[in-house]
Scaffold this motif. Sequence first.
Motif, PDB file in Angstrom:
ATOM      1  N   ASP A   4      -9.175 -27.898 -37.459  1.00 21.61           N
ATOM      2  CA  ASP A   4      -9.227 -26.906 -36.752  1.00 21.61           C
ATOM      3  C   ASP A   4     -10.537 -25.787 -36.855  1.00 21.61           C
ATOM      4  N   GLU A   5     -11.124 -25.596 -38.140  1.00 18.36           N
ATOM      5  CA  GLU A   5     -12.196 -24.803 -37.908  1.00 18.36           C
ATOM      6  C   GLU A   5     -13.234 -25.370 -37.249  1.00 18.36           C
ATOM      7  N   ILE A   6     -13.462 -26.444 -37.266  1.00 15.42           N
ATOM      8  CA  ILE A   6     -14.529 -27.176 -36.491  1.00 15.42           C
ATOM      9  C   ILE A   6     -14.311 -27.185 -34.999  1.00 15.42           C
ATOM     10  N   VAL A   7     -13.101 -27.370 -34.535  1.00 16.94           N
ATOM     11  CA  VAL A   7     -13.081 -26.687 -33.096  1.00 16.94           C
ATOM     12  C   VAL A   7     -13.220 -25.485 -32.681  1.00 16.94           C
ATOM     13  N   ARG A   8     -12.876 -24.588 -33.673  1.00 18.48           N
ATOM     14  CA  ARG A   8     -13.050 -23.383 -33.293  1.00 18.48           C
ATOM     15  C   ARG A   8     -14.612 -22.796 -33.222  1.00 18.48           C
ATOM     16  N   ARG A   9     -15.102 -23.201 -34.212  1.00 16.97           N
ATOM     17  CA  ARG A   9     -16.578 -23.136 -34.286  1.00 16.97           C
ATOM     18  C   ARG A   9     -17.551 -23.663 -33.187  1.00 16.97           C
ATOM     19  N   PHE A  10     -17.105 -24.699 -32.726  1.00 11.92           N
ATOM     20  CA  PHE A  10     -17.687 -25.581 -31.498  1.00 11.92           C
ATOM     21  C   PHE A  10     -17.450 -24.679 -30.597  1.00 11.92           C
ATOM     22  N   VAL A  11     -16.255 -24.328 -30.112  1.00 12.41           N
ATOM     23  CA  VAL A  11     -15.979 -23.754 -29.006  1.00 12.41           C
ATOM     24  C   VAL A  11     -16.502 -22.433 -28.741  1.00 12.41           C
ATOM     25  N   GLY A  16     -20.235 -18.316 -26.586  1.00 12.00           N
ATOM     26  CA  GLY A  16     -21.302 -17.414 -27.081  1.00 12.00           C
ATOM     27  C   GLY A  16     -22.537 -17.706 -26.304  1.00 12.00           C
ATOM     28  N   ARG A  17     -22.647 -18.816 -25.454  1.00 12.10           N
ATOM     29  CA  ARG A  17     -23.721 -19.080 -24.766  1.00 12.10           C
ATOM     30  C   ARG A  17     -23.548 -19.324 -23.380  1.00 12.10           C
ATOM     31  N   GLY A  18     -22.305 -18.500 -22.849  1.00 11.24           N
ATOM     32  CA  GLY A  18     -21.912 -18.490 -21.404  1.00 11.24           C
ATOM     33  C   GLY A  18     -21.092 -19.395 -21.056  1.00 11.24           C
ATOM     34  N   HIS A  19     -20.548 -20.352 -21.918  1.00  9.16           N
ATOM     35  CA  HIS A  19     -19.612 -21.483 -21.100  1.00  9.16           C
ATOM     36  C   HIS A  19     -18.086 -20.966 -21.333  1.00  9.16           C
ATOM     37  N   ARG A  20     -17.406 -21.280 -20.310  1.00  7.55           N
ATOM     38  CA  ARG A  20     -15.975 -21.057 -20.204  1.00  7.55           C
ATOM     39  C   ARG A  20     -15.210 -22.180 -20.785  1.00  7.55           C
ATOM     40  N   ARG A  21     -14.431 -22.161 -21.668  1.00 12.37           N
ATOM     41  CA  ARG A  21     -13.265 -23.193 -22.217  1.00 12.37           C
ATOM     42  C   ARG A  21     -12.360 -23.642 -21.142  1.00 12.37           C
ATOM     43  N   ILE A  22     -12.272 -24.930 -20.897  1.00 11.97           N
ATOM     44  CA  ILE A  22     -11.320 -25.315 -19.800  1.00 11.97           C
ATOM     45  C   ILE A  22     -10.373 -26.058 -20.719  1.00 11.97           C
ATOM     46  N   THR A  23      -8.997 -26.377 -20.095  1.00 15.16           N
ATOM     47  CA  THR A  23      -7.975 -26.999 -20.982  1.00 15.16           C
ATOM     48  C   THR A  23      -7.985 -28.413 -20.657  1.00 15.16           C
ATOM     49  N   GLY A  24      -7.983 -29.326 -21.861  1.00 17.21           N
ATOM     50  CA  GLY A  24      -8.051 -30.546 -21.861  1.00 17.21           C
ATOM     51  C   GLY A  24      -7.083 -31.127 -20.751  1.00 17.21           C
ATOM     52  N   LEU A  56     -14.699 -22.414 -12.938  1.00 16.69           N
ATOM     53  CA  LEU A  56     -14.822 -21.363 -13.856  1.00 16.69           C
ATOM     54  C   LEU A  56     -16.310 -21.412 -14.104  1.00 16.69           C
ATOM     55  N   GLY A  57     -17.209 -21.914 -13.039  1.00 19.92           N
ATOM     56  CA  GLY A  57     -18.475 -21.762 -13.226  1.00 19.92           C
ATOM     57  C   GLY A  57     -19.418 -23.089 -13.645  1.00 19.92           C
ATOM     58  N   ARG A  58     -20.500 -22.910 -14.064  1.00 23.48           N
ATOM     59  CA  ARG A  58     -21.265 -24.031 -14.329  1.00 23.48           C
ATOM     60  C   ARG A  58     -21.618 -24.215 -15.723  1.00 23.48           C
ATOM     61  N   ARG A  59     -21.264 -23.602 -16.585  1.00 18.39           N
ATOM     62  CA  ARG A  59     -21.240 -23.957 -17.972  1.00 18.39           C
ATOM     63  C   ARG A  59     -19.579 -23.964 -18.546  1.00 18.39           C
ATOM     64  N   LEU A  60     -19.307 -25.160 -19.134  1.00 16.76           N
ATOM     65  CA  LEU A  60     -17.975 -25.616 -19.609  1.00 16.76           C
ATOM     66  C   LEU A  60     -17.963 -26.047 -20.954  1.00 16.76           C
ATOM     67  N   VAL A  61     -16.771 -25.736 -21.737  1.00 21.98           N
ATOM     68  CA  VAL A  61     -16.561 -26.529 -23.185  1.00 21.98           C
ATOM     69  C   VAL A  61     -15.236 -26.815 -23.000  1.00 21.98           C
ATOM     70  N   ASN A  62     -14.858 -27.980 -23.753  1.00 18.63           N
ATOM     71  CA  ASN A  62     -13.166 -28.077 -24.026  1.00 18.63           C
ATOM     72  C   ASN A  62     -13.227 -29.114 -25.126  1.00 18.63           C
ATOM     73  N   VAL A  63     -11.888 -29.490 -25.323  1.00 19.19           N
ATOM     74  CA  VAL A  63     -11.420 -30.637 -26.247  1.00 19.19           C
ATOM     75  C   VAL A  63     -10.703 -31.457 -25.588  1.00 19.19           C
ATOM     76  N   GLN A  64     -10.982 -32.436 -25.650  1.00 15.63           N
ATOM     77  CA  GLN A  64     -10.190 -33.575 -24.599  1.00 15.63           C
ATOM     78  C   GLN A  64      -9.746 -34.895 -25.473  1.00 15.63           C
ATOM     79  N   ARG A  65      -8.316 -35.096 -25.352  1.00 14.20           N
ATOM     80  CA  ARG A  65      -7.678 -36.194 -26.051  1.00 14.20           C
ATOM     81  C   ARG A  65      -8.110 -37.571 -24.836  1.00 14.20           C
ATOM     82  N   CYS A  66      -8.434 -38.635 -25.655  1.00 12.20           N
ATOM     83  CA  CYS A  66      -9.064 -39.648 -25.061  1.00 12.20           C
ATOM     84  C   CYS A  66      -8.427 -40.910 -25.737  1.00 12.20           C
ATOM     85  N   LEU A  67      -8.619 -42.103 -24.845  1.00 16.68           N
ATOM     86  CA  LEU A  67      -7.996 -43.356 -25.265  1.00 16.68           C
ATOM     87  C   LEU A  67      -8.930 -44.503 -24.794  1.00 16.68           C
TER      88      LEU A  67
END
Length: 389
Positions: A4-11, A16-24, A56-67
């Motif tokens: 959870d700390e890794i996710v928080r630090r990544f996002v 801090g560099r202008g990315h908006r978080r999107i919902t996975g 949300l713009g041109r810079r994005l960040v998220n956490v996505q579940r994948c299979l």
Amino acid sequence: MTTDEIVRRFVEYYEGRGHRRITGSTLLPPPGDPVLFTTSGMHPLTPYLEGRPHPLGRRLVNVQRCLRTTDLDEVGDRTHLTVFEMLGSWSLGDYEGPQSLDWGYGLLTEGFGIDPRLLHATVFGGDEQTGPDTGSLELWQGLGVPVELTVEDNWWSNGPTGPCGPDSEIFLWTGDGPPQSTPTGDERWVEIWNHVMMRHRRLDDGSLVPLPQRNVDTGLGLERLSSLLQGRRSVFDCDVFDPWRRLLPPLWPLGDDSSLRLVGDHLRSSVVVIGDGVRPSNTGRGYVLRRLVRRVLTVLWREHPSRTLGDLPEELVRHTLDRFRQDVDPGVVLGVLREEERRFVSLLERGRRILSRPRFRGPLGEEDFHHLHDTHGLPRELVLSLRQE
């Protein structure tokens, strides 16, 4: 550092560099998408990578579940999972690859505390259609990170046609002692982050045309990163698997780590798939779920045919649903698993009766396998398994 700390630090780093978080999104791609499941963080973003403006713009960040079903036979080793979470960042026609790599290097070394001397990069070396990725090469050389040039290993595509481009992969040394060789020459180099410079579209004839905008798409497996930062030898040893490691071995002693990993992975993956609304069936997504559950049961029953998924602790189901942010009653999930087990038991009993007939006692040909599948619903792999009993 916890997952959870890794996710928080990544996002927060990218925010801090202008990315908006999107919902996975869920594991289920949008209607009309030919893929069964979401395989990467970029999958739901394909229309925006192809030029549609993102709200949300041109810079994005998220956490996505994948299979990923392509790695199904690899599950049980130290690095592969069927369902996992992917951290991702995107530039939709904004900054270029070298900027993305520079930020990635900064997060790994300063944000996560990785020794720069343990990093190695690979870069696309060029082919008959596209020249070498000199921007990425010069960035790594400037940072003092060793670089290996490849061709096929550093070209990313999501299929034979569609968006594609060169990529630069970042590897971490996991061996004892100082790093040796290069990522293609030593499996102790583990890939942790891929930065794709998505600039092209491949057409049906194999030719490349430019995309409407030059994008950057990055992705790194969360569980793999967690295991490395936590000093663990396997993705199954990171903290998100703590309850599975605590509860599964006493419940079902399996004798070897590979079997325990497979059972834990496939059950965890089945919970997530069911949580996203899929139910077992003989086709499509339902068949993937059915295959996961039946592979678990086959392993469990090797030594003790009396084992049952009805004994699976609800705590593991609830933990997994919470981990993947799924609002589903654990009892519903357990009910689906128990019903699929009942169906499998019935199919095995019927399969044994059918295979005991004189026609099927000798060597089986292709016509026999087709007949058993089409007439009696017995897949080839199940027939072969029953013949070995």
